[in-house]
Design a protein around this motif. Structure first.
Motif, PDB file in Angstrom:
ATOM      1  N   GLN A  57       1.728   6.761  -6.933  1.00 49.90           N
ATOM      2  CA  GLN A  57       0.757   7.801  -7.317  1.00 49.90           C
ATOM      3  C   GLN A  57       1.308   9.193  -7.037  1.00 49.90           C
ATOM      4  OE1 GLN A  57      -2.840   6.885  -5.273  1.00 49.90           O
ATOM      5  NE2 GLN A  57      -3.235   4.961  -6.402  1.00 49.90           N
ATOM      6  N   HIS A  58       1.987   9.356  -5.870  1.00 49.61           N
ATOM      7  CA  HIS A  58       2.542  10.656  -5.518  1.00 49.61           C
ATOM      8  C   HIS A  58       3.608  11.090  -6.519  1.00 49.61           C
ATOM      9  CE1 HIS A  58       3.962  13.935  -3.053  1.00 49.61           C
ATOM     10  NE2 HIS A  58       5.193  13.417  -3.051  1.00 49.61           N
ATOM     11  N   ASP A 116       0.835  -1.210   0.000  1.00 46.18           N
ATOM     12  CA  ASP A 116       0.000   0.000   0.000  1.00 46.18           C
ATOM     13  C   ASP A 116       0.865   1.253   0.000  1.00 46.18           C
ATOM     14  OD1 ASP A 116      -2.154  -1.700   0.099  1.00 46.18           O
ATOM     15  OD2 ASP A 116      -2.424  -1.534   2.285  1.00 46.18           O
ATOM     16  N   GLN A 129       0.921   4.161  -2.909  1.00 50.44           N
ATOM     17  CA  GLN A 129       0.720   5.593  -2.641  1.00 50.44           C
ATOM     18  C   GLN A 129       1.902   6.405  -3.138  1.00 50.44           C
ATOM     19  OE1 GLN A 129      -0.023   6.005   1.514  1.00 50.44           O
ATOM     20  NE2 GLN A 129      -1.999   4.928   1.476  1.00 50.44           N
TER      21      GLN A 129
END
Length: 1003
Positions: free
Chosen positions: A420-421, A413, A417
């Motif tokens: 995506q960042h 996870d 994240q």
């Protein structure tokens, strides 16, 4: 500070341990949780400052020991020191400080613990709070600096930079200013009092003149009164002689009257004595018979008195022997009663023991049942000891499987994240490029304004120098004008001389000299007017230049912020260009983690199955163990009863042996008691004394009757004695009475003659009394006049003294005015000095110069830790929230943190990001201290914190440590992450054996 060696004895989890720092440059301390890694470094802080994580001082001592000791050797500026701190339970702490010399260590220990601690802090150059906020990143307290308030951060930074001395100087200046202010207040009150007193001087001088005139008048009145008194005194002396004769006769008359009264009293006494003797002569036969009876009774009373004395002696002896007999009887009875009570107690105890002895068979059977239950319980507990490790291993394997799966899911996870960042940051690259171009253009424009501001400042300085030159010339011209005016005043005086040749001037030369001086004065005045116009023009030019300088300064004040913004944007732009390889790596790592989640953990499954098979073979059941424990508890009472039974058997046998002795002792005491009343020596002595009392036959009633008769005849006996003395004095009484009668007649005749003389002198005495009254009145009048004069003279002296005092007070007032001016000057001087040395003065300016370096260093380290994703900014001033008259900004030390999404609060960052920020700031602080001479901190400690970082974050932390390692003598990092151990060439392994921590160095 450079560490040399650390020796621990009974400190926290260590019993004996030695850690030499030689060869340790960049090392890690590793070991399991709770092994004692942090305790190793806590010992350093405890040895140097007496501070630790223990809530009580005795908690630092190893459990079960009575004392703990830590010895720490370190070097500061080439000199080696040794600190030894010892703590004993429930006692005081012992602290020693030593310095290494050519012959060994020499003591520097102070007289008290506090004095020695102050010496250590002075040598190190930092206290405990400064140490834990710079060189020691403690476990769970990495955010110590960030968590403090803004004002506390600034104070802490000032302490680290060694700026405390300015606060000390500022406080000393404030103390001096307060002292001067207090002196000014006291002196102003004193001067006001002096001014009020000096205002009374004219009134006092008027009073003094009036009193002087009054003194002259009163002196004349006193002289006149003295003359009248002298005339009256002469007349009074003549009458005084006659008054003395009159008083002498009065004394004689009084003496004769008293003598006559005494003689008459003696005559009356003698006549009464003759009458009493005559009465006794009439009773003479009766008195003689009473005296004969009194003598016979007196003889009988003497015999009875002797008999009474013997009787009293025998009674006292009998009472004493009777008391001894009663005491022996009471002792025997008391002992006899004690033996009876003891016999009764033993009989009752025998009855109770017999009840317990009847239960012997039941208790023995229950005790055998208890032994069988205990044997069964021991077998079940032995089986539990075999099963318990297997259950623990099974639980551990299941927990590891769950934790590993949870870690993989969390890591997946987190990577998603992060992917995506980073993807969002790549999409922001064109916008960042455009923002950098725009800010660069603004910076170029402001750079031109800065060059223009420098020209304006140089022009202003040039006009300021010109203004000072004009002011100097103006003062010189004014001085020359003043000299000319003085010369003209001298020329206007009669008999003036030439100011050049010092010769007398005639009329012609006088006019020439005077005209020349007037012309020079007018010329100088014209020059002054020209300079004043130039001064006004120059001041206006300076005002214009100042406004222009401020205007341009306000415009370029944003230049620093623009530089920071461009730097942040360039860093963000550079970081976005390096993100594409990271995106590919993140995608591969996410696929790998998903594969691990699908495949599971096959390696631990076989071990679990083997453990479950062994548990089934042992066939262990908790219920069976609980039943066995219940049976033991059920029959546990038999053990106590069995012990009571054995004790009862022993006691019953002892009582049966002791009872016959008690009965024999009671019979012996009863025989002694019977013999005491009949055949004892005391009983025989009492019988003998009773026989002597009966033989004495003393009668108290008869003795009392004789004493009463003697008392009744005592008056007649005394009257008979008086009669015998009166018969012998009768001739002498008649002779004395005749002589008194003759003397009384002579005294009465002399009294009559003196009374007649007093009648003739009575008028003279009355005249003397009138003269005495007039003389006394005149003396009183003179006395009042003299007292009035003396009071007036005293008032005049008081006024003179007050005027003299006012003269001294005036001198004191003038001197006080000079002192007051000096004190006010000193007060203003120290107030300005205190403000300059205060926290908003020189220390604030020094912090302002240090903060840019600290900010740059922090961002440099943080950029390496976060791949230039994070940026910090220090803000030292902020505007007030409420608008009002006070628009001065507030001094602060706020820390702003920005990432690619903008500026966010510190609390909103994740644990890993927060640790990177704290770690970068703490490393920057430590590096800054290492570069400054105020505190020679060459020792850096990092306790935990790596567990919050991913693999890439850990690599960056190690890289940052390697980058700053050359600037420190020793860096220690504590970790329990296995992957990080291999990154350090030197490791300090900490293990726990038999409850005590041990360490070993691996290179």
């Amino acid at each position: 500070m450079i560490p040399r060696q650390l020796v621990l004895r009974n400190f926290l989890s260590y019993r004996q341990a030695t850690l030499p720092f030689a060869g340790l440059h960049l090392a890690c301390i590793c070991g399991a949780n709770g092994a004692g890694k942090s305790s190793l470094l806590e010992a350093i802080a405890w040895a140097l400052w007496g501070q630790s994580r223990a809530s009580r001082e005795d908690d630092v001592i190893y459990y079960g020991e009575m004392e703990a000791q830590v010895t720490f050797e370190f070097s500061v500026q080439g000199q080696t020191y040794r600190v030894v701190r010892l703590r004993r339970r429930e006692q005081h702490t012992v602290l020693e400080l030593q310095i290494q010399t050519a012959v060994g260590y020499t003591s520097l220990t102070g007289r008290s613990l506090r004095a020695t601690q102050e010496k250590i802090i002075q040598i190190l150059g930092l206290d405990y709070a400064t140490f834990v906020n710079s060189a020691y990143l403690r476990q769970g307290r990495a955010d110590e600096f960030m968590a403090k308030r803004a004002s506390e951060r600034k104070q802490l930074l000032a302490t680290l930079l060694g700026l405390d001395q300015y606060e000390t100087l500022a406080e000393a200046a404030r103390d001096r200013a307060r002292d001067y202010k207090a002196q000014i207040s006291v002196l102003e009150q004193r001067l006001q009092t002096l001014a009020n007193q000096l205002a009374q001087e004219p009134h006092l001088r008027t009073q003094q003149a009036a009193v002087s005139q009054q003194i002259q008048q009163q002196r004349q009145q006193v002289q006149q009164c003295q003359q009248r008194l002298q005339a009256q005194q002469a007349a009074y002396q003549i009458h005084q002689l006659q008054q003395r004769d009159y008083e002498h006769l009065q004394q004689q008359r009084d003496t004769l009257a008293a003598t006559i009264a005494h003689l008459e009293h003696q005559r009356q006494t003698l006549r009464q004595e003759q009458a009493a003797i005559a009465d006794l002569e009439a009773r003479a036969p009766l008195l003689a018979a009473a005296v004969s009876q009194w003598q016979s009774l007196k003889t009988a009373e003497a015999q009875l008195q002797q008999c009474f004395a013997n009787y009293q002696q025998l009674r006292q002896e009998r009472d004493r022997h009777q008391q001894s007999l009663d005491q022996q009887r009471q002792d025997l009875l008391r002992t006899l009663h004690g033996l009876e009570s003891q016999q009764q107690f033993l009989l009752e105890q025998c009855q109770q023991l017999e009840k317990l002895l009847k239960q012997e068979n039941q208790i023995v059977a229950a005790f055998e049942q208890l032994q069988r239950a205990r044997a069964h319980l021991q077998a079940q507990e032995a089986l539990q000891q075999k099963v318990f490790p297997l259950l623990q291993a099974k639980q551990r394997l299941e927990l590891e499987r769950q934790q590993q799966e949870q870690r993989l899911r969390s890591r997946r996870d987190e990577l998603q994240q992060l992917w995506q960042h980073l993807h969002q940051q790549i999409e922001r690259q064109p916008a960042l490029q455009e923002a950098v171009t725009l800010i660069t253009a603004q910076i170029a424009t402001l750079e031109k304004q800065r060059i223009y501001q420098d020209h304006v400042r140089e022009k202003g300085l040039e006009r300021r120098r010109f203004l000072e030159q004009l002011q100097t010339r103006q003062r010189e011209y004014e001085r020359q004008i003043h000299q000319l005016e003085q010369r003209l005043e001298l020329l206007n005086q009669p008999g003036a001389i030439c100011p050049l040749c010092q010769r007398p001037l005639d009329r012609e030369h006088y006019q020439a000299v005077r005209q020349r001086h007037i012309a020079e004065k007018e010329e100088l005045l014209n020059q002054v007017w020209v300079i004043r116009e130039q001064l006004a023009v120059t001041e206006r030019e300076i005002q214009v230049l100042r406004r222009e300088y401020l205007t341009v300064g306000y415009e370029i004040s944003q230049l620093t912020q623009l530089f920071e913004q461009r730097g942040q944007l360039q860093q963000q732009l550079q970081s976005t260009q390096e993100l594409e390889p990271q995106l590919d790596r993140l995608a591969r790592e996410i696929q790998q983690i998903e594969g691990q989640l699908r495949n599971g953990h096959q390696e631990s499954l076989g071990e679990l199955q083997a453990i479950e098979a062994e548990l089934a073979r042992l066939n262990y059941d908790e219920k069976t163990l609980a039943i066995a424990r219940g049976q033991v508890e059920k029959w546990r009472w038999a053990e106590a009863k069995e012990q009571e039974l054995r004790q009862a058997q022993r006691q019953y046998q002892q009582i049966q042996q002791h009872l016959p002795n008690l009965i024999a002792q009671q019979e012996a005491l009863q025989r002694q008691l019977n013999a005491l009343e009949t055949t004892s020596p005391l009983a025989q002595t009492l019988a003998r004394i009773d026989q002597q009392l009966a033989a004495l036959a003393y009668d108290p009633d008869r003795h009392a009757q004789i004493q009463a008769q003697l008392a009744a005849l005592a008056a007649d006996y005394e009257a008979y004695e008086t009669l015998q003395r009166g018969r012998s004095r009768q001739p002498q009484l008649r002779q004395d009475l005749e002589h008194l009668e003759e003397t009384l007649q002579q005294q009465q005749a002399q009294l009559q003659r003196i009374t007649e003389k007093l009648a003739t002198l009575e008028e003279t005495a009355r005249a003397a009394s009138r003269l005495a009254a007039d003389l006394h009145q005149q003396q009183q009048h003179l006395l009042k006049q003299q007292q009035t004069l003396e009071a007036t003279l005293a008032h005049h002296g008081k006024l003179s003294a007050e005027l003299e005092q006012l003269h001294r007070l005036r001198q004191e007032y003038e001197q006080g005015q000079q002192t007051l001016a000096h004190l006010r000057h000193q007060y203003r001087l120290y107030c300005e000095l205190a403000q300059a040395l205060g926290k908003n003065g020189i220390p604030a300016l020094l912090i302002e110069t240090v903060l840019p370096h600290l900010e740059a260093e922090t961002n440099h380290i943080l950029g390496r830790l976060s791949n230039h994703q994070l940026h910090v900014q220090f803000i030292t001033q902020r505007s007030r929230r409420r608008s009002g008259a006070d628009t001065k900004p507030i001094e602060t030390l706020d820390i702003l943190i920005a990432d690619c999404q903008g500026t966010r609060p510190y609390e909103s960052y994740s644990g890993g990001e927060a640790f990177r920020i704290n770690f970068a700031l703490r490393l920057a602080l430590a590096r800054l201290l290492a570069q400054r001479s105020g505190s020679d901190v060459q020792f850096l400690i990092i306790d935990e914190g790596f567990g919050t970082q991913d693999a890439q974050g850990c690599e960056r932390l190690i890289a940052a440590l390697n980058a700053i390692a050359p600037e420190f003598h020793c860096i220690l990092a504590i970790t329990h992450v296995p992957a990080l151990k291999e990154a350090f060439q030197t490791r300090i392994e900490v293990t726990k054996v038999a409850g005590a921590s041990q360490l070993s160095i691996i290179t």
